[in-house]
Design an enzyme around this catalytic site. Structure first.
Site, PDB file in Angstrom:
ATOM      1  N   ASP A 205       0.850  -1.204   0.000  1.00 18.29           N
ATOM      2  CA  ASP A 205       0.000   0.000   0.000  1.00 18.29           C
ATOM      3  C   ASP A 205       0.885   1.253   0.000  1.00 18.29           C
ATOM      4  O   ASP A 205       0.606   2.215   0.709  1.00 18.29           O
ATOM      5  CB  ASP A 205      -0.938  -0.028   1.209  1.00 18.29           C
ATOM      6  N   ARG A 209      -0.037   9.083   0.574  1.00 16.67           N
ATOM      7  CA  ARG A 209      -0.828   9.224   1.816  1.00 16.67           C
ATOM      8  C   ARG A 209      -0.243   8.382   2.954  1.00 16.67           C
ATOM      9  O   ARG A 209      -0.552   8.616   4.116  1.00 16.67           O
ATOM     10  CB  ARG A 209      -2.300   8.850   1.567  1.00 16.67           C
ATOM     11  N   ASN A 210       0.585   7.381   2.625  1.00 23.03           N
ATOM     12  CA  ASN A 210       1.178   6.518   3.644  1.00 23.03           C
ATOM     13  C   ASN A 210       2.655   6.826   3.915  1.00 23.03           C
ATOM     14  O   ASN A 210       3.387   6.009   4.464  1.00 23.03           O
ATOM     15  CB  ASN A 210       0.998   5.047   3.250  1.00 23.03           C
ATOM     16  N   ASP A 223       2.474   3.039   7.877  1.00 20.17           N
ATOM     17  CA  ASP A 223       1.291   2.204   7.605  1.00 20.17           C
ATOM     18  C   ASP A 223       1.653   0.782   7.226  1.00 20.17           C
ATOM     19  O   ASP A 223       1.673   0.424   6.052  1.00 20.17           O
ATOM     20  CB  ASP A 223       0.393   2.847   6.537  1.00 20.17           C
TER      21      ASP A 223
END
Ligand code: ADE
Length: 363
Positions: A205, A209-210, A223
């Site tokens: 992922d 955003r992570n 994350d």
């Protein structure tokens, strides 16, 4: 061509290591502790070299609380001062605060809490991320300070990152950085990913955003937790085969038949490069997930963002090769970005300049 050369060199080194690996196996096996043997059974049957750390999936423990004990430090909650709520996670609030460490000065931390009324499975899933993070030690991976499990609320304490997540940080500072600063951020992320892939950890992922950003613009991968991470990610959508996947960031083979690997992380890294160079633009804009999948299958790739050096768009295109073995390894990416940082003139030709030049040449 350059990346390809580096890749060949890397493969030669890998095959030398591999042949050495076979000859030394009897010795390594004899020296292995019970813990090493358990680790080895989860590394595709390959025996790791003593001294080279590999990631252990907490799910391989019969009792996952054992993994928490092994890979994390218990913090006495009296050493934590919670100051502000800074966000909401799947399991409860995320706060900022301070941590007093014996013999060291107070440090700023982020504190993830598990809200009351949880069932055992939620507690296990929550602490899973800490068991993973606790195994890593790298300047571009978010650092776990410790956990609180012996009192309520249950907490995960990590280093504080003043500028929050990379996607929103870039959107708030549209056009504010030099290309070298942006390449520096990308170099950091690639270095963190090289460390993870060396440890045998596949992120699944990787997206802006992570990534978290500190006050010195250092980017750190965060994350962790595989399935849980995807449950928590609003970008993850269900596929026809029932998996939950962030389509725009994911390699075609991972979408089609769940073939996640460090090579699929490389595809996602190329998308992160595009997010960074476009200051947090949404990949493929408002195209639907289905259209993204079909376009990629037909050979469409994201064009260079405005102001993007040719060298960086070329690297993105390498990361998005359909054949996963043709994509660069993270070690190649770090080496390539280091060379660009040392020779900034290589970043001068911009994609739009080349396109304008071609148009003029045609007239
Ligand atoms: N949000 C989530 N984790 C964070 C961290 N470590 N620092 C700052 N903001 C965060």
């Amino acid at each position: 061509v350059h990346i390809f050369k580096i890749s060949i060199k890397h493969n030669i080194v890998s095959s030398i290591s591999l042949s050495m690996c076979c000859r030394c196996q009897w010795y390594i096996k004899a020296k292995m502790t019970a813990e090493d043997k358990r680790r080895a059974s989860y590394q595709n049957g390959l025996v790791p070299f003593p001294g080279i750390k590999t990631y252990v999936d907490p799910d391989t423990y019969e009792d996952p609380t054992q993994a928490v004990h092994e890979f994390t430090k218990e913090i006495d909650p009296c050493r934590i001062r919670i100051e502000r709520v800074i966000g909401a996670g799947e399991f409860g609030e995320v706060c900022s605060g301070r941590l007093r460490t014996p013999g060291k000065k107070e440090i700023a931390v982020a504190i993830k809490t598990l809200k009351g009324g949880y069932v055992e499975r939620q507690r296990r899933d929550f602490l899973r991320e800490a068991s993973i993070m606790g195994q890593f030690d790298h300047p571009n991976i978010i650092r776990l300070e410790g956990v609180v499990t012996k009192s309520r609320p249950v907490m995960i304490v990590v280093e504080y990152m003043e500028n929050g997540s990379l996607d929103s940080f870039l959107r708030q500072h549209d056009g504010h950085f030099t290309v070298i600063q942006l390449v520096g951020m990308l170099r950091g992320i690639a270095s963190g990913m090289k460390y993870l892939s060396d440890m045998g950890y596949v992120h699944r992922d990787l997206a802006a955003r992570n990534i978290l950003v500190n006050s010195n613009l250092v980017c750190k991968v965060s994350d962790f937790g595989l399935s849980r991470v995807l449950e928590d990610d609003p970008e993850a959508a269900y596929t026809t085969t029932g998996g939950k996947i962030p389509i725009r960031w994911t390699a075609p083979e991972a979408i089609a038949y769940r073939k996640f690997s460090s090579a699929s992380d490389t595809w996602s890294y190329g998308i992160v490069m595009w997010e960074v160079m476009s200051y947090g633009e949404r990949p493929y804009w408002e195209m639907s997930n289905q259209d993204v999948i079909l376009s990629i299958e037909e050979g469409y790739r994201l064009p260079a963002p405005l102001g993007c050096p040719v060298a960086l768009h070329q690297l993105m295109l390498h990361c998005w090769q359909k054949e996963r073995s043709h994509r660069p390894k993270f070690v190649d990416i770090v080496t390539f970005l280091d060379k660009l940082i040392r020779n900034p003139s290589c970043l001068m030709p911009l994609v739009e300049d080349i396109q304008r030049y071609k148009r003029v040449a045609l007239l």
